[in-house]
Design a protein around this motif. Structure first.
Motif, PDB file in Angstrom:
ATOM      1  N   THR A   1       0.816  -0.940  -0.022  1.00 38.43           N
ATOM      2  CA  THR A   1       0.196   0.090   0.021  1.00 38.43           C
ATOM      3  C   THR A   1       1.173   1.022   0.152  1.00 38.43           C
ATOM      4  O   THR A   1       1.929   1.682   0.758  1.00 38.43           O
ATOM      5  CB  THR A   1      -0.974   0.349   1.383  1.00 38.43           C
ATOM      6  N   ASN A   2       0.802   2.182  -0.764  1.00 37.59           N
ATOM      7  CA  ASN A   2       1.022   3.793  -0.721  1.00 37.59           C
ATOM      8  C   ASN A   2       0.513   4.702  -0.589  1.00 37.59           C
ATOM      9  O   ASN A   2      -0.383   4.964  -0.836  1.00 37.59           O
ATOM     10  CB  ASN A   2       1.659   3.429  -2.340  1.00 37.59           C
ATOM     11  N   VAL A   3       0.875   5.592   0.617  1.00 40.10           N
ATOM     12  CA  VAL A   3       0.307   6.767   0.454  1.00 40.10           C
ATOM     13  C   VAL A   3       1.094   7.521   0.424  1.00 40.10           C
ATOM     14  O   VAL A   3       2.473   7.831   1.355  1.00 40.10           O
ATOM     15  CB  VAL A   3      -0.170   6.925   2.127  1.00 40.10           C
ATOM     16  N   ILE A   4       0.659   8.691  -0.468  1.00 39.97           N
ATOM     17  CA  ILE A   4       2.157  10.321  -0.362  1.00 39.97           C
ATOM     18  C   ILE A   4       0.523  11.121  -0.885  1.00 39.97           C
ATOM     19  O   ILE A   4      -0.324  11.743  -0.781  1.00 39.97           O
ATOM     20  CB  ILE A   4       1.981   9.826  -2.619  1.00 39.97           C
ATOM     21  N   ILE A   5       1.934  11.832  -0.451  1.00 40.09           N
ATOM     22  CA  ILE A   5       0.985  13.792   0.009  1.00 40.09           C
ATOM     23  C   ILE A   5       1.791  14.472  -0.841  1.00 40.09           C
ATOM     24  O   ILE A   5       2.972  14.590  -1.039  1.00 40.09           O
ATOM     25  CB  ILE A   5       1.568  14.041   1.777  1.00 40.09           C
ATOM     26  N   ASP A   6       1.266  15.447  -1.273  1.00 37.30           N
ATOM     27  CA  ASP A   6       1.670  16.184  -2.439  1.00 37.30           C
ATOM     28  C   ASP A   6       1.632  17.716  -2.208  1.00 37.30           C
ATOM     29  O   ASP A   6       0.034  17.638  -2.481  1.00 37.30           O
ATOM     30  CB  ASP A   6       1.699  15.689  -3.401  1.00 37.30           C
ATOM     31  N   ASN A   7       1.897  18.421  -2.066  1.00 40.08           N
ATOM     32  CA  ASN A   7       1.701  20.365  -1.863  1.00 40.08           C
ATOM     33  C   ASN A   7       1.586  20.590  -2.709  1.00 40.08           C
ATOM     34  O   ASN A   7       1.676  21.921  -2.897  1.00 40.08           O
ATOM     35  CB  ASN A   7       2.219  20.435  -0.828  1.00 40.08           C
ATOM     36  N   SER A   8       2.131  20.184  -4.472  1.00 42.15           N
ATOM     37  CA  SER A   8       2.486  21.201  -5.675  1.00 42.15           C
ATOM     38  C   SER A   8       1.709  20.952  -6.145  1.00 42.15           C
ATOM     39  O   SER A   8       2.330  21.924  -7.359  1.00 42.15           O
ATOM     40  CB  SER A   8       3.937  20.423  -5.873  1.00 42.15           C
ATOM     41  N   LEU A   9       0.933  20.830  -6.292  1.00 42.62           N
ATOM     42  CA  LEU A   9      -0.626  20.612  -7.385  1.00 42.62           C
ATOM     43  C   LEU A   9      -1.392  21.611  -6.653  1.00 42.62           C
ATOM     44  O   LEU A   9      -2.066  22.097  -7.545  1.00 42.62           O
ATOM     45  CB  LEU A   9      -1.103  19.446  -7.928  1.00 42.62           C
ATOM     46  N   SER A  10      -1.655  21.993  -5.559  1.00 40.06           N
ATOM     47  CA  SER A  10      -2.861  22.819  -5.336  1.00 40.06           C
ATOM     48  C   SER A  10      -2.102  24.007  -4.485  1.00 40.06           C
ATOM     49  O   SER A  10      -1.791  23.613  -3.829  1.00 40.06           O
ATOM     50  CB  SER A  10      -3.635  21.961  -4.720  1.00 40.06           C
ATOM     51  N   PRO A  11      -2.764  25.503  -4.634  1.00 38.14           N
ATOM     52  CA  PRO A  11      -2.164  26.324  -3.711  1.00 38.14           C
ATOM     53  C   PRO A  11      -2.908  26.831  -2.559  1.00 38.14           C
ATOM     54  O   PRO A  11      -2.299  27.089  -1.804  1.00 38.14           O
ATOM     55  CB  PRO A  11      -2.163  27.757  -4.609  1.00 38.14           C
TER      56      PRO A  11
END
Length: 453
Positions: A271-281
């Protein structure tokens, strides 16, 4: 955010579009004011009805929410079931009125009543045969219940049907087989209409139950559950060793333990859970790739709800070779992104734990008897997981194992509340319950049924 045609009031808050062909998904749309945890409440009801979500979308601007789900029934969804489902979904939607935003009344706790009835026992009482109509209509028995007492047999089907029609919510249940071949059932219920304190309402309830149970009913009593029944809020005490194993955060890889892993369980670890803050301001994106199981979307949504995470947009892709991909744009309760690395790590860890280990299943000795234990975390709102009692008894029935007694209650461990189901198994069956192989087979069958495999 509200779609065209949505200004007509509560009547169009929930719409169900039936499938044009057999086997195709039907479409459920929910279009109402937003609230934290709305998606969790909706998905819980979908799971409660035994329905599978093929794919879905959630979108909200913080004021109005729009949810569309492509849902697959396990059999033909009848018009009566659609109507019941629509009513249940509408019950968790905030009212479409300006007053909702101005004054939100705190939820009231209804008094709990004890419904006690004794009926004649027969083999298969804890899980009898059910046709598709019963399965669709009676998978759900109440709005705010723990759903611990589904219509298990023809008798239980009749009882839960009456309770549902009377707007009575089942909170807990305890079933015991007596030495003289009878079954004593204790239902702890609340009244959605808040009239159960009146003699007329009590007489109506007992009268309806006597009418449907007829000769199989020995006695039926209804009374306010006083302090003498507080012991039923919990369960028979668990030993520290048993509690530690049942509520541990990680599954053991040791095949000799009572929670032995099956091949299906080992694949959950991929299972992979990734957090990304680059795609939305303004939003944090959570990307999840995991093995699919029954109630997966509910498990994710209840986790976010309990952590006070707001969902702004979510897309749930179809099952592909047993796995799902999810993209969820979220915010903290204060409307900000999750930038703190510690909070990000805690969120990922919690999501993985709830997806990898949503239910705990094990077998243990209880004195000279063999006991099956099943546990699941309770939402902070107090709601337990639906369908557990039904799935467990169904699995035991397919194995030809009878249940001597059943007990359901709450237990506090690991800084949270759990719903624990305890079944004393009848030794008079084809399984040698002292055998490690037989116990592992029982645990595996029960868990696979709960997970929908």
């Amino acid at each position: 955010m509200r779609v065209p045609g949505g200004a007509g009031g509560d009547d169009d808050v929930v719409q169900i579009k039936e499938a044009s062909k057999s086997g195709e998904p039907f479409v459920i749309t929910v279009n109402c004011p937003d609230k934290t945890g709305l998606a969790c409440d909706v998905f819980r009801i979908i799971l409660d009805f035994g329905l599978s979500i093929a794919k879905g979308d959630i979108s909200t601007d913080g004021i109005w929410c729009y949810i569309v789900l492509w849902v697959i029934p396990h059999s033909t969804l009848l018009a009566t079931s659609c109507s019941f489902l629509k009513d249940r979904l509408q019950s968790v939607c905030p009212p479409c009125s300006a007053s909702f935003y101005l004054v939100q009344q705190p939820p009231r706790s209804s008094p709990e009543y004890l419904l006690k009835f004794c009926c004649l026992d027969r083999k298969g009482l804890l899980h009898g045969s059910r046709n598709s109509l019963f399965e669709l209509i009676f998978h759900v028995v109440c709005v705010s219940c723990n759903c611990v007492a589904y219509a298990i047999v023809d008798t239980f089907l009749d009882v839960t049907k009456v309770l549902s029609e009377l707007e009575l919510s089942i909170q807990k249940v305890k079933v015991t087989t007596t030495p003289d071949g009878r079954v004593l059932d204790l239902f702890f219920i609340t009244d959605n209409m808040e009239l159960l304190h009146t003699r007329k309402r009590q007489d109506e309830t007992c009268g309806r139950l006597n009418n449907v149970l007829q000769d199989s009913c020995v006695s039926c009593e209804l009374q306010l559950a006083g302090p003498e029944y507080e012991c039923n809020q919990g369960i028979t005490s668990l030993s520290p060793v048993l509690a530690e194993e049942l509520f541990q955060c990680e599954l053991s890889d040791n095949e000799r333990r009572s929670q032995a892993l099956s091949p299906d369980m080992t694949k959950l670890k991929r299972t992979n859970v990734i957090i990304d803050n680059s795609l939305s301001p303004a939003h944090t994106l959570i990307q999840i790739h995991c093995a699919d199981h029954k109630g997966l979307l509910y498990d994710i949504m209840r986790t976010l709800k309990d952590m006070n995470i707001k969902i702004s947009y979510g897309r749930f892709s179809p099952n592909t070779k047993g796995y799902r991909d999810l993209d969820i744009f979220i915010q903290q309760k204060d409307g900000k992104k999750i930038l703190d690395s510690g909070k990000q790590s805690a969120l990922c860890s919690r999501l993985k734990q709830e997806m990898l280990h949503p239910l705990r299943v094990m077998i243990a000795n209880r004195g000279p008897d063999t006991e099956l234990l099943v546990a699941n975390p309770v939402e902070l709102s107090g709601k337990g997981r639906p369908r557990v009692f039904y799935d467990v008894t169904y699995a035991l029935k397919t194995l030809g194992i009878c249940v001597f007694s059943a007990e359901v209650g709450r237990y506090s461990a690991s800084a949270r509340e759990w719903e624990v189901y305890r079944f004393l198994l009848d030794e008079n069956c084809e399984f040698h319950l002292t055998s490690v192989a037989a116990r592992n087979q029982i645990v595996d069958r029960v868990r696979r049924t709960l997970m929908g495999w």
